[in-house]
Design an enzyme around this catalytic site. Structure first.
Site, PDB file in Angstrom:
ATOM      1  N   LEU A  79      34.897  45.831  34.635  1.00 48.27           N
ATOM      2  CA  LEU A  79      34.185  46.757  35.526  1.00 48.27           C
ATOM      3  C   LEU A  79      34.910  46.905  36.859  1.00 48.27           C
ATOM      4  O   LEU A  79      35.641  46.011  37.293  1.00 48.27           O
ATOM      5  CB  LEU A  79      32.742  46.306  35.741  1.00 48.27           C
ATOM      6  CG  LEU A  79      32.437  45.004  36.494  1.00 48.27           C
ATOM      7  CD1 LEU A  79      32.560  45.152  37.994  1.00 48.27           C
ATOM      8  CD2 LEU A  79      31.047  44.541  36.146  1.00 48.27           C
ATOM      9  N   LYS A  92      43.096  40.618  29.812  1.00 51.80           N
ATOM     10  CA  LYS A  92      42.572  40.907  31.156  1.00 51.80           C
ATOM     11  C   LYS A  92      43.693  40.863  32.198  1.00 51.80           C
ATOM     12  O   LYS A  92      43.857  41.792  32.997  1.00 51.80           O
ATOM     13  CB  LYS A  92      41.468  39.902  31.502  1.00 51.80           C
ATOM     14  CG  LYS A  92      40.945  39.985  32.910  1.00 51.80           C
ATOM     15  CD  LYS A  92      40.262  41.309  33.208  1.00 51.80           C
ATOM     16  CE  LYS A  92      39.958  41.445  34.687  1.00 51.80           C
ATOM     17  NZ  LYS A  92      39.398  42.732  35.041  1.00 51.80           N
ATOM     18  N   PHE A 108      45.428  55.642  38.736  1.00 51.40           N
ATOM     19  CA  PHE A 108      46.205  54.654  39.487  1.00 51.40           C
ATOM     20  C   PHE A 108      47.585  55.152  39.901  1.00 51.40           C
ATOM     21  O   PHE A 108      48.516  54.385  40.041  1.00 51.40           O
ATOM     22  CB  PHE A 108      46.288  53.328  38.706  1.00 51.40           C
ATOM     23  CG  PHE A 108      44.944  52.670  38.619  1.00 51.40           C
ATOM     24  CD1 PHE A 108      44.574  51.697  39.533  1.00 51.40           C
ATOM     25  CD2 PHE A 108      44.014  53.072  37.675  1.00 51.40           C
ATOM     26  CE1 PHE A 108      43.311  51.128  39.500  1.00 51.40           C
ATOM     27  CE2 PHE A 108      42.747  52.516  37.628  1.00 51.40           C
ATOM     28  CZ  PHE A 108      42.395  51.540  38.546  1.00 51.40           C
ATOM     29  N   GLY A 168      49.505  55.032  48.820  1.00 50.47           N
ATOM     30  CA  GLY A 168      48.724  54.663  49.998  1.00 50.47           C
ATOM     31  C   GLY A 168      49.166  53.339  50.580  1.00 50.47           C
ATOM     32  O   GLY A 168      50.322  52.922  50.402  1.00 50.47           O
ATOM     33  N   CYS A 184      40.412  41.361  42.852  1.00 48.98           N
ATOM     34  CA  CYS A 184      40.999  41.217  41.511  1.00 48.98           C
ATOM     35  C   CYS A 184      42.509  41.406  41.461  1.00 48.98           C
ATOM     36  O   CYS A 184      43.230  40.474  41.117  1.00 48.98           O
ATOM     37  CB  CYS A 184      40.323  42.182  40.547  1.00 48.98           C
ATOM     38  SG  CYS A 184      38.614  41.740  40.235  1.00 48.98           S
ATOM     39  N   LYS A 232      44.921  38.830  43.292  1.00 51.80           N
ATOM     40  CA  LYS A 232      44.853  37.458  42.773  1.00 51.80           C
ATOM     41  C   LYS A 232      45.225  37.386  41.291  1.00 51.80           C
ATOM     42  O   LYS A 232      45.879  36.448  40.851  1.00 51.80           O
ATOM     43  CB  LYS A 232      43.479  36.843  43.033  1.00 51.80           C
ATOM     44  CG  LYS A 232      42.444  37.127  41.978  1.00 51.80           C
ATOM     45  CD  LYS A 232      41.318  36.123  41.998  1.00 51.80           C
ATOM     46  CE  LYS A 232      40.135  36.610  41.180  1.00 51.80           C
ATOM     47  NZ  LYS A 232      40.290  36.563  39.751  1.00 51.80           N
TER      48      LYS A 232
HETATM   49  N1  LIG Z   1      34.575  41.837  41.298  1.00 43.18           N
HETATM   50  C1  LIG Z   1      35.127  42.536  40.337  1.00 43.18           C
HETATM   51  O1  LIG Z   1      35.312  43.755  40.422  1.00 43.18           O
HETATM   52  C2  LIG Z   1      35.572  41.848  39.071  1.00 43.18           C
HETATM   53  C3  LIG Z   1      35.884  42.621  37.935  1.00 43.18           C
HETATM   54  C4  LIG Z   1      36.295  41.978  36.771  1.00 43.18           C
HETATM   55  C5  LIG Z   1      36.386  40.593  36.746  1.00 43.18           C
HETATM   56  N2  LIG Z   1      36.087  39.871  37.863  1.00 43.18           N
HETATM   57  C6  LIG Z   1      36.162  38.408  37.773  1.00 43.18           C
HETATM   58  O2  LIG Z   1      34.847  37.888  37.649  1.00 43.18           O
HETATM   59  C7  LIG Z   1      34.717  36.636  38.328  1.00 43.18           C
HETATM   60  C8  LIG Z   1      33.604  36.732  39.356  1.00 43.18           C
HETATM   61  O3  LIG Z   1      33.969  37.708  40.313  1.00 43.18           O
HETATM   62  P1  LIG Z   1      32.925  38.245  41.393  1.00 43.18           P
HETATM   63  O4  LIG Z   1      33.614  39.326  42.143  1.00 43.18           O
HETATM   64  O5  LIG Z   1      31.639  38.490  40.753  1.00 43.18           O
HETATM   65  O6  LIG Z   1      32.819  36.946  42.335  1.00 43.18           O
HETATM   66  P2  LIG Z   1      31.716  36.657  43.441  1.00 43.18           P
HETATM   67  O7  LIG Z   1      32.373  35.754  44.408  1.00 43.18           O
HETATM   68  O8  LIG Z   1      31.125  37.931  43.920  1.00 43.18           O
HETATM   69  O9  LIG Z   1      30.564  35.880  42.654  1.00 43.18           O
HETATM   70  C9  LIG Z   1      30.676  34.586  42.166  1.00 43.18           C
HETATM   71  C10 LIG Z   1      29.298  33.929  42.255  1.00 43.18           C
HETATM   72  O10 LIG Z   1      29.328  32.677  41.590  1.00 43.18           O
HETATM   73  C11 LIG Z   1      28.523  31.774  42.322  1.00 43.18           C
HETATM   74  N3  LIG Z   1      28.908  30.409  41.969  1.00 43.18           N
HETATM   75  C12 LIG Z   1      30.043  29.744  42.262  1.00 43.18           C
HETATM   76  N4  LIG Z   1      30.024  28.501  41.740  1.00 43.18           N
HETATM   77  C13 LIG Z   1      28.848  28.387  41.085  1.00 43.18           C
HETATM   78  C14 LIG Z   1      28.230  27.339  40.338  1.00 43.18           C
HETATM   79  N5  LIG Z   1      28.852  26.174  40.152  1.00 43.18           N
HETATM   80  N6  LIG Z   1      27.018  27.572  39.800  1.00 43.18           N
HETATM   81  C15 LIG Z   1      26.377  28.746  39.988  1.00 43.18           C
HETATM   82  N7  LIG Z   1      26.920  29.764  40.674  1.00 43.18           N
HETATM   83  C16 LIG Z   1      28.129  29.590  41.222  1.00 43.18           C
HETATM   84  C17 LIG Z   1      28.793  32.138  43.775  1.00 43.18           C
HETATM   85  O11 LIG Z   1      27.774  31.680  44.647  1.00 43.18           O
HETATM   86  C18 LIG Z   1      28.862  33.658  43.690  1.00 43.18           C
HETATM   87  O12 LIG Z   1      27.592  34.266  43.926  1.00 43.18           O
HETATM   88  C19 LIG Z   1      36.093  36.361  38.924  1.00 43.18           C
HETATM   89  O13 LIG Z   1      36.818  35.572  38.027  1.00 43.18           O
HETATM   90  C20 LIG Z   1      36.719  37.744  39.017  1.00 43.18           C
HETATM   91  O14 LIG Z   1      38.116  37.710  38.973  1.00 43.18           O
HETATM   92  C21 LIG Z   1      35.669  40.463  39.016  1.00 43.18           C
END
Ligand SMILES: NC(=O)c1ccc[n+]([C@@H]2O[C@H](COP(=O)([O-])OP(=O)(O)OC[C@H]3O[C@@H](n4cnc5c(N)ncnc54)[C@H](O)[C@@H]3O)[C@@H](O)[C@H]2O)c1
Length: 459
Positions: free
Chosen positions: A154, A222, A267, A271, A278, A281
Site C-alpha cells: 500500500l 517486496k 514513478f 524532483g 519505505c 530504508k
Molecule cells: N508506511 C507504509 O507506507 C508502508 C507500506 C508497505 C510496507 N510498510 C512496512 O510495514 C511496516 C510498518 O510500517 P508503518 O509505516 O505502519 O510503521 P509505523 O511506525 O507507522 O507503525 C508501527 C506500529 O507498531 C507499533 N509497535 C512497535 N513495536 C510493537 C510491539 N512490540 N507490540 C505492539 N506494537 C508495536 C508501534 O507503536 C507503531 O504504532 C514496516 O516494516 C514498513 O516498512 C510500510
C-alpha cells in the site's frame, strides 16, 4: 476468522480496519497505550484519507477492537499479522528488534495452532529466522505454528484504496495449511466481491492475482519492488539533469518514455527525490542484503547516491538565486514526503529545511496535514497557518510537496505578498506558462534551460 494485527501504524491500522470491513473479527494491538487510548476514544493519530470512517464503522459493528496486551489477542486469535516498524539502523540494516519482541511475546503466550504472518517489510530470510525462533523458544508443547510472509504494497495517501484494490496479493508459505488460510482471509479481495467502502461505483472489478511463493521469494519481492520503483525515480532525475543541461523538457521525455508498456508511466516524475518511511530504508536494507550475500548491488547504491544528491542540487538552485542564505526569509510549501499523508519520515522537504537552517536562513513553512509531525522533529522553524502566511514577505518560496491545495492558490495574491516573487518548484507542480503569466521568477527541474525567468522587474 479471528485475526490479531500487531502494530497500529500506517500498515497495521489499515490492515486491521480493512480485514474487519471484509468480515473478519479483528483485534489490533499496539504497545503504545497512548495510541490505543486515542483509537478507543474515536480519534486518529495520523492522517490517511478514508481511514477514520472505516475504523469507526468497524468499531461500531464490533468487528474491530484495540488493545495493548498482546497475550489477550493471542488467546482469541489463531491468525497473527505482524505490522510493526522495521526502521533503518545506522549501518543501513533493518532494525528487527520490534519484530523480534513480538515473536518473543508469541512464543511466551501462544497456545494451540497459530499462523504468524510477517507483513512488516523485512530482509529475505527473516521468516526462516522466525521459524527458528519459534522452534527454539516456543517451549510450550501446546504451541504449534506456521510462519508466512505477506508483504504489503500500500501507498500512504491511498492506503485504504490500495488495501481494497491491490495489484496483487503475495504470500510466501511453506505449508498448504498456511496457503489455504491466507486464501480464505483474502477471498473477498481476490474475488473483489465486497461492497467497496471507498468508491461508490467500482464497476466490474477484475480478480486480484494471488501469488503464492516460498517465504524467501515473498520477502524478496517486496524489497525488489521498492528498489525498482526507487530506481525509476533516480533514473528520471538523472535524465532531468541532462534535460536541463541541453535545453530539453523532461516532462515530455518522461511522458513518451512512460508510454512504452514495458516501462510504464509511474514513478517517472523528477524532483527533489524520494523519501518516506519505505523507499530510502528498503533500498538501504536491500543493498545490505546484497552485500551480505556477496552480490554486486552497485546499481542500487547509485540509485541511493543520486537520490541524496537531489538535495544538494536543489540547495544549489536556491543559492544561485539568493546567493547568501543567512538572514534570508524563505517560505516552504509542503513538509510531508508526499501529498495526502502527514508522514514526514525521511521527507526531502525536511532535508532541504535542515540545510537552509544550517546556512542561517529564516524558514516559514506550511503543510495541510504534516505540521504537527514536522514540529516534533524540526521545532526551530516558524509554522504558518496557511500557504499565504508562508509566502508573506518571503524572498523565495520553495514548493516541496505537491498538495492539490497549492494548485488552487490565488497566485496574484502570492505575487503581491512576497518580498521577491521567486518560486523554486522542487516537484514541477506548476506549469511554467502560468507562473510566467503571473510574473514570477520561476525555477523548476529539468523542464528546459535552467531558471527561465520572466523579465519583469521585481517590484
Ligand atoms: N508506511 C507504509 O507506507 C508502508 C507500506 C508497505 C510496507 N510498510 C512496512 O510495514 C511496516 C510498518 O510500517 P508503518 O509505516 O505502519 O510503521 P509505523 O511506525 O507507522 O507503525 C508501527 C506500529 O507498531 C507499533 N509497535 C512497535 N513495536 C510493537 C510491539 N512490540 N507490540 C505492539 N506494537 C508495536 C508501534 O507503536 C507503531 O504504532 C514496516 O516494516 C514498513 O516498512 C510500510
Amino acid at each position: 476468522m479471528k485475526i490479531a494485527v500487531i502494530g497500529a501504524g500506517y500498515v497495521g491500522l489499515i490492515t486491521a480496519a480493512g480485514l474487519a470491513e471484509i468480515g473478519h473479527q479483528v483485534i489490533c494491538v499496539d504497545d503504545d497505550t497512548r495510541k490505543i487510548e486515542v483509537l478507543n476514544s474515536g480519534g486518529m493519530f495520523f492522517y490517511e484519507p478514508n481511514l477514520g470512517d472505516l475504523v469507526k464503522r468497524n468499531q461500531g459493528a464490533k468487528r474491530l477492537e484495540f488493545i495493548s496486551q498482546v497475550e489477550v489477542a493471542l488467546e482469541k486469535c489463531p491468525v497473527i499479522f505482524i505490522c510493526v516498524g522495521t526502521p533503518p539502523l545506522e549501518n543501513g540494516d533493518a532494525d528487527l528488534s520490534s519484530l523480534e519482541l513480538v515473536a518473543r511475546r508469541i512464543s511466551e503466550h501462544a497456545r494451540g495452532y497459530h499462523l504468524v504472518i510477517e507483513k512488516s517489510t523485512v530482509p529475505v530470510q527473516t521468516g526462516r529466522r522466525l521459524q527458528k525462533h519459534f522452534g527454539t523458544y516456543g517451549n510450550n508443547p501446546l504451541f504449534q505454528c506456521d510462519v508466512a510472509s505477506n508483504p504489503e504494497f500500500l501507498r500512504e495517501g491511498s492506503g485504504v484504496e490500495d488495501f481494497f484494490h491491490p495489484d496483487r496479493i503475495v504470500v510466501g508459505v511453506d505449508s498448504e495449511r498456511a496457503a489455504g488460510l491466507l486464501e480464505e482471509i483474502y477471498h473477498p479481495l481476490l474475488r473483489q466481491s465486497f461492497a467497496c467502502p471507498v468508491h461508490e461505483n467500482c464497476g466490474n472489478r477484475p480478480r486480484v492475482p494471488f501469488v503464492v511463493t516460498d517465504i524467501n521469494s515473498a520477502e524478496l519481492i517486496k524489497h525488489a519492488s521498492n528498489s525498482f520503483l526507487a530506481m525509476k525515480i533516480s533514473f528520471i532525475n538523472m535524465v532531468a539533469d541532462l534535460c536541463e543541461a541541453v535545453g530539453a523538457d523532461v516532462e515530455k521525455v518522461a511522458e513518451a518514455v512512460g508510454m512504452d508498456r514495458r516501462i510504464g508511466a509511474g514513478f517517472l516524475r523528477p524532483g527533489v527525490g524520494f523519501g518516506g518511511s519505505c523507499f530510502p530504508k528498503d533500498l538501504q536494507a536491500f543493498v545490505r542484503v546484497g552485500r551480505n550475500s556477496g552480490c554486486d548491488f552497485t546499481l542500487l547504491r547509485e540509485v541511493e547516491r543520486i537520490n541524496q544528491s537531489r538535495i544538494d542540487l536543489f540547495i544549489k538552485k536556491i543559492k544561485d538565486e539568493l546567493w547568501v542564505l543567512r538572514g534570508k526569509r524563505i517560505g516552504v510549501w509542503g513538509l510531508a514526503f508526499k501529498p495526502r499523508t502527514d508522514d514526514v519520515r525521511f521527507s526531502p522537504s525536511l532535508a532541504v529545511i535542515r540545510r537552509l537552517l544550517a546556512e542561517g536562513a529564516l524558514v516559514r513553512a506550511y503543510d495541510p496535514q504534516a505540521m504537527e509531525k514536522a514540529k516534533a522533529v524540526v521545532p526551530e522553524i516558524e509554522y504558518c497557518s496557511d500557504a499565504y502566511a508562508a509566502a508573506e514577505g518571503a524572498e523565495a518560496l520553495l514548493a516541496l510537496t505537491e498538495w492539490e491545495e497549492f494548485l488552487r492558490l490565488d497566485l496574484t495574491k502570492v505575487f503581491q505578498i512576497m518580498a521577491r516573487p521567486l518560486i523554486l518548484d522542487g516537484r514541477n507542480m506548476f506549469p511554467r506558462a502560468r507562473m510566467a503569466a503571473h510574473g514570477f521568477e520561476y525555477v523548476d527541474i529539468g523542464r528546459g534551460s535552467p531558471a527561465r525567468k520572466h523579465l519583469q522587474m521585481v517590484p
